[in-house]
Scaffold this active site. Structure first.
Site, mmCIF file in Angstrom:
data_model
loop_
_atom_site.group_PDB
_atom_site.id
_atom_site.type_symbol
_atom_site.label_atom_id
_atom_site.label_comp_id
_atom_site.label_asym_id
_atom_site.label_seq_id
_atom_site.Cartn_x
_atom_site.Cartn_y
_atom_site.Cartn_z
ATOM 1 N N LYS A 10 0.827 -1.209 0.000
ATOM 2 C CA LYS A 10 0.000 0.000 0.000
ATOM 3 C C LYS A 10 0.868 1.270 0.000
ATOM 4 O O LYS A 10 2.084 1.205 0.246
ATOM 5 C CB LYS A 10 -0.928 -0.028 1.221
ATOM 6 N N TYR A 50 -12.133 -2.375 -4.053
ATOM 7 C CA TYR A 50 -12.694 -2.560 -2.711
ATOM 8 C C TYR A 50 -14.228 -2.506 -2.705
ATOM 9 O O TYR A 50 -14.824 -2.206 -1.665
ATOM 10 C CB TYR A 50 -12.120 -1.504 -1.767
ATOM 11 N N PHE A 58 -15.762 2.782 6.716
ATOM 12 C CA PHE A 58 -14.396 3.218 6.418
ATOM 13 C C PHE A 58 -14.100 3.302 4.920
ATOM 14 O O PHE A 58 -12.982 3.631 4.530
ATOM 15 C CB PHE A 58 -13.380 2.291 7.104
ATOM 16 N N ARG A 86 -1.396 -14.418 4.101
ATOM 17 C CA ARG A 86 -2.084 -13.773 5.223
ATOM 18 C C ARG A 86 -1.307 -13.970 6.537
ATOM 19 O O ARG A 86 -1.243 -13.066 7.369
ATOM 20 C CB ARG A 86 -3.534 -14.274 5.328
ATOM 21 N N THR A 92 -5.046 -7.531 10.365
ATOM 22 C CA THR A 92 -5.387 -6.272 9.675
ATOM 23 C C THR A 92 -4.986 -5.052 10.502
ATOM 24 O O THR A 92 -4.443 -4.092 9.971
ATOM 25 C CB THR A 92 -6.915 -6.228 9.408
ATOM 26 N N ARG A 103 2.876 -6.512 8.988
ATOM 27 C CA ARG A 103 2.131 -5.390 9.574
ATOM 28 C C ARG A 103 2.699 -4.994 10.932
ATOM 29 O O ARG A 103 2.746 -3.808 11.273
ATOM 30 C CB ARG A 103 0.644 -5.716 9.641
ATOM 31 N N ASN A 113 -1.953 0.161 6.678
ATOM 32 C CA ASN A 113 -1.513 -1.134 7.226
ATOM 33 C C ASN A 113 -0.595 -1.920 6.280
ATOM 34 O O ASN A 113 -0.536 -3.140 6.323
ATOM 35 C CB ASN A 113 -2.700 -1.960 7.726
ATOM 36 N N HIS A 116 -2.077 -5.480 1.482
ATOM 37 C CA HIS A 116 -3.374 -6.151 1.325
ATOM 38 C C HIS A 116 -3.093 -7.545 0.776
ATOM 39 O O HIS A 116 -2.179 -7.724 -0.026
ATOM 40 C CB HIS A 116 -4.269 -5.398 0.330
ATOM 41 N N GLU A 127 -9.448 -10.680 -7.709
ATOM 42 C CA GLU A 127 -8.430 -9.633 -7.560
ATOM 43 C C GLU A 127 -7.294 -9.799 -8.572
ATOM 44 O O GLU A 127 -6.776 -8.804 -9.075
ATOM 45 C CB GLU A 127 -7.911 -9.631 -6.120
HETATM 46 P P1 CMP Z 1 -7.410 -4.648 3.552
HETATM 47 O O1 CMP Z 1 -6.991 -6.037 3.806
HETATM 48 O O2 CMP Z 1 -6.739 -3.945 2.414
HETATM 49 O O3 CMP Z 1 -9.004 -4.608 3.291
HETATM 50 C C1 CMP Z 1 -9.776 -3.450 3.546
HETATM 51 C C2 CMP Z 1 -9.041 -2.413 4.331
HETATM 52 O O4 CMP Z 1 -9.836 -1.476 5.003
HETATM 53 C C3 CMP Z 1 -8.231 -3.075 5.435
HETATM 54 O O5 CMP Z 1 -7.141 -3.793 4.867
HETATM 55 C C4 CMP Z 1 -7.881 -1.863 6.303
HETATM 56 O O6 CMP Z 1 -6.692 -1.205 5.868
HETATM 57 C C5 CMP Z 1 -9.057 -0.920 6.063
HETATM 58 N N1 CMP Z 1 -9.887 -0.747 7.265
HETATM 59 C C6 CMP Z 1 -10.109 0.404 7.911
HETATM 60 N N2 CMP Z 1 -10.914 0.222 8.958
HETATM 61 C C7 CMP Z 1 -11.224 -1.100 8.996
HETATM 62 C C8 CMP Z 1 -12.026 -1.919 9.850
HETATM 63 N N3 CMP Z 1 -12.680 -1.417 10.897
HETATM 64 N N4 CMP Z 1 -12.087 -3.255 9.577
HETATM 65 C C9 CMP Z 1 -11.461 -3.780 8.513
HETATM 66 N N5 CMP Z 1 -10.696 -3.045 7.671
HETATM 67 C C10 CMP Z 1 -10.566 -1.729 7.906
#
Ligand code: CMP
Length: 141
Positions: A10, A50, A58, A86, A92, A103, A113, A116, A127
């Site tokens: 990211k 997304y 969010f 993962r 996350t 992370r 973070n 992805h 994807e």
């Molecule tokens: P990612 O795995 O890229 O998928 C969606 C992204 O939304 C996640 O990583 C986070 O960076 C972001 N995000 C922000 N707030 C939240 C939340 N409450 N729960 C999950 N993802 C979140």
């Protein structure tokens, strides 16, 4: 089974100049990079990628963050690649990520973070197709 998955570094981690350090984590667990491209996502691309989160509170901030700078997108291939990626990424929310995960080591917040990764075989398929033509992927055996 041998699987393929999407990994995206990211904008926060690209800005930190840790693409190589993150690639080394994949290589250490046997994940092979079989396709890669750097791109600066448009708003439309980030919204599309997304789309499953469109109703989440969010979503707008996520799209804004993901278009704030270039990302590095790669297809990883290997044994149980989806879960292996993962595990290598960690939770996350970096505050909950296990020590030694990407992370835990490179992420700042749940929004910024660092990486992805596809969370299921169905997501991986969608994807990968979002970013790559089949001919852009180079199987390495
Ligand atoms: P990612 O795995 O890229 O998928 C969606 C992204 O939304 C996640 O990583 C986070 O960076 C972001 N995000 C922000 N707030 C939240 C939340 N409450 N729960 C999950 N993802 C979140």
């Amino acid at each position: 089974a041998i699987e393929r998955t999407i990994s995206m570094i990211k904008p926060d981690a690209v800005a930190k100049n840790v693409i190589g350090e993150i690639y080394a984590r994949f290589e250490k667990v046997g994940l092979k990079i079989v396709a890669a491209k750097m791109l600066h996502l448009t708003k439309e691309q980030a919204e599309g990628f997304y789309a499953v989160h469109a109703e989440r509170p969010f979503y707008a901030d996520l799209v804004k963050f993901m278009t704030s700078g270039p990302v590095m997108v790669q297809v990883l291939e290997g044994e149980n690649a989806i879960a292996a990626n993962r595990d290598t990424m960690g939770a996350t929310n970096p505050a909950e990520a296990a020590a030694g995960t990407i992370r835990a080591d490179f992420a700042e917040s749940i929004d910024a973070n660092a990486v992805h990764g596809s969370d299921s075989p169905e997501a991986a398929k969608t994807e990968i197709a979002f970013f790559f033509e089949e001919g852009e992927i180079c199987p390495r055996g």
